[in-house]
Scaffold this active site. Structure first.
Site, mmCIF file in Angstrom:
data_model
loop_
_atom_site.group_PDB
_atom_site.id
_atom_site.type_symbol
_atom_site.label_atom_id
_atom_site.label_comp_id
_atom_site.label_asym_id
_atom_site.label_seq_id
_atom_site.Cartn_x
_atom_site.Cartn_y
_atom_site.Cartn_z
ATOM 1 N N LYS A 30 32.799 24.449 28.260
ATOM 2 C CA LYS A 30 34.148 24.573 28.826
ATOM 3 C C LYS A 30 35.160 25.144 27.838
ATOM 4 O O LYS A 30 36.103 25.823 28.236
ATOM 5 C CB LYS A 30 34.629 23.213 29.366
ATOM 6 N N ALA B 9 39.968 8.981 26.512
ATOM 7 C CA ALA B 9 40.900 10.015 26.045
ATOM 8 C C ALA B 9 40.150 11.267 25.595
ATOM 9 O O ALA B 9 40.535 11.934 24.636
ATOM 10 C CB ALA B 9 41.769 9.463 24.912
ATOM 11 N N GLY B 10 39.075 11.586 26.309
ATOM 12 C CA GLY B 10 38.313 12.803 25.991
ATOM 13 C C GLY B 10 38.752 13.964 26.867
ATOM 14 O O GLY B 10 39.842 13.941 27.461
ATOM 15 N N THR C 163 39.232 4.290 20.889
ATOM 16 C CA THR C 163 39.829 4.780 19.642
ATOM 17 C C THR C 163 41.290 5.123 19.951
ATOM 18 O O THR C 163 41.583 6.162 20.548
ATOM 19 C CB THR C 163 39.079 6.042 19.159
HETATM 20 P P1 ATR Z 1 34.529 14.032 27.933
HETATM 21 O O1 ATR Z 1 34.871 15.413 27.514
HETATM 22 O O2 ATR Z 1 33.450 13.960 28.972
HETATM 23 O O3 ATR Z 1 35.715 13.208 28.303
HETATM 24 P P2 ATR Z 1 34.407 13.053 25.213
HETATM 25 O O4 ATR Z 1 35.443 14.032 24.814
HETATM 26 O O5 ATR Z 1 33.221 12.859 24.352
HETATM 27 O O6 ATR Z 1 33.824 13.380 26.662
HETATM 28 O O7 ATR Z 1 35.130 11.650 25.449
HETATM 29 C C1 ATR Z 1 34.446 10.553 25.849
HETATM 30 C C2 ATR Z 1 35.461 9.435 26.109
HETATM 31 O O8 ATR Z 1 34.775 8.302 26.632
HETATM 32 C C3 ATR Z 1 36.183 8.952 24.874
HETATM 33 O O9 ATR Z 1 37.467 8.523 25.248
HETATM 34 C C4 ATR Z 1 35.311 7.770 24.417
HETATM 35 O O10 ATR Z 1 36.001 6.825 23.630
HETATM 36 P P3 ATR Z 1 36.189 7.090 22.025
HETATM 37 O O11 ATR Z 1 37.225 8.143 21.888
HETATM 38 O O12 ATR Z 1 36.622 5.783 21.482
HETATM 39 O O13 ATR Z 1 34.837 7.526 21.535
HETATM 40 C C5 ATR Z 1 34.978 7.179 25.758
HETATM 41 N N1 ATR Z 1 33.759 6.356 25.830
HETATM 42 C C6 ATR Z 1 32.464 6.770 25.932
HETATM 43 N N2 ATR Z 1 31.633 5.725 26.053
HETATM 44 C C7 ATR Z 1 32.404 4.608 26.051
HETATM 45 C C8 ATR Z 1 32.152 3.202 26.166
HETATM 46 N N3 ATR Z 1 30.886 2.724 26.291
HETATM 47 N N4 ATR Z 1 33.203 2.351 26.129
HETATM 48 C C9 ATR Z 1 34.456 2.819 26.006
HETATM 49 N N5 ATR Z 1 34.772 4.128 25.890
HETATM 50 C C10 ATR Z 1 33.764 5.019 25.919
#
Ligand code: ATR
Length: 272
Positions: free
Chosen positions: A65, A127-128, A152
């Protein structure tokens, strides 16, 4: 016949070819829609060759993307805000437009399920990239506030800062979510794919009307079950409608025809 494809790696399980062929049938359009799986560092070469071969448009999914965002000659405001492109369109003048229809797909699905978002207080978990892509479309749909809570905290704060001046967007870690009332809660993390739930207080569900998980499965996701367990009245949905909705927005951009998403959701759901 106009030709399209979805780019991703891996791509074999993508539902986009099925969804677009259902749209084409429903709206009596004649299109071809395939799959393309370049190596992770070969997106530019692959998409350049693709358009040179006369294709009209592409959907783009993980991990491309950002590559698509950089590749586009011009970007829509929602693609700029998302810093990601999921739809490319080679216009008649030969330039390639980059759009991001994920947020609009979500907004349409929420409105289909629960009506207007006007004045609603929304909690976004995560927040991804998935979160970033939906903030502007939610604000445009007139939600009254958005709170972003992330495991985070710094990532949540960074994201909220990006939308300063665009609307009421606040942020926190999981431990210090404000004791506010949320009307709707959206899980933007991929935690449900592993059967996990975000480690956030169940108080978030107390007065909420709906809980939406952006991921989807044949059965209820772990997040949906968790929400229902802590608020029996809450209405829940997975994200299959968002997937079909973002595809419908891409189809509309390319074909100027808006397909009905409901029957397509039902058909795809029956095949999960
Ligand atoms: P995407 O682009 O699909 O949103 P990403 O940028 O890798 O993927 O973001 C993943 C998000 O899911 C992040 O907010 C991550 O939290 P962190 O920033 O703390 O890593 C969150 N996330 C993934 N697995 C999680 C879990 N088991 N519990 C809580 N948050 C999770």
């Amino acid at each position: 016949m106009d030709r399209y494809a979805v780019f991703g790696n891996p791509i074999e399980h993508s539902k986009s070819p099925l969804i677009h062929s259902l749209f084409a049938k429903q709206t009596h359009q004649s299109i071809e829609y395939g799959r393309q799986q370049p190596d992770d560092d070969q997106f530019n070469a692959a998409i350049t060759a693709f358009f040179a071969q006369g294709y009209t448009g592409a959907n783009v999914t993980s991990p491309f993307k950002l590559d698509a965002f950089r590749f586009a000659d011009e970007l829509t405001p929602r693609a700029k805000a998302a810093e990601a492109v999921n739809t490319l369109y080679k216009r008649p003048d030969g330039t390639v437009l980059g759009d991001n229809t994920d947020g609009e797909g979500l907004v349409h699905d929420l409105q289909r399920l629960w009506g207007s978002l006007d004045g609603k207080r929304i909690l976004l978990i995560g927040a991804g990239g998935a979160t970033r892509g939906i903030i502007l479309p939610l604000l445009t749909a007139k939600v009254s506030s958005i709170h972003i809570a992330n495991r985070t905290a710094s990532k949540a704060h960074g994201l909220a800062a990006m939308f300063e001046g665009e609307g009421k967007v606040s942020s926190s870690g999981f431990d210090d979510v404000p004791e506010a009332t949320f009307d709707g809660i959206i899980n933007c993390t991929s935690s449900s794919l592993n059967g996990d739930i975000p480690q956030i207080s169940v108080k978030i569900f107390s007065n909420a009307v709906f809980a939406y998980d952006m991921t989807y499965k044949a059965q209820q996701t772990s997040f949906m079950q968790w929400a229902k367990k802590h608020n029996a009245e809450i209405e829940i949905s997975d994200g299959l409608g968002m997937l079909v909705g973002q595809a419908a927005e891409s189809f509309y951009l390319w074909r100027n025809v808006r397909p009905q998403i409901e029957p397509v959701i039902q058909t795809v759901r029956a095949m999960l």
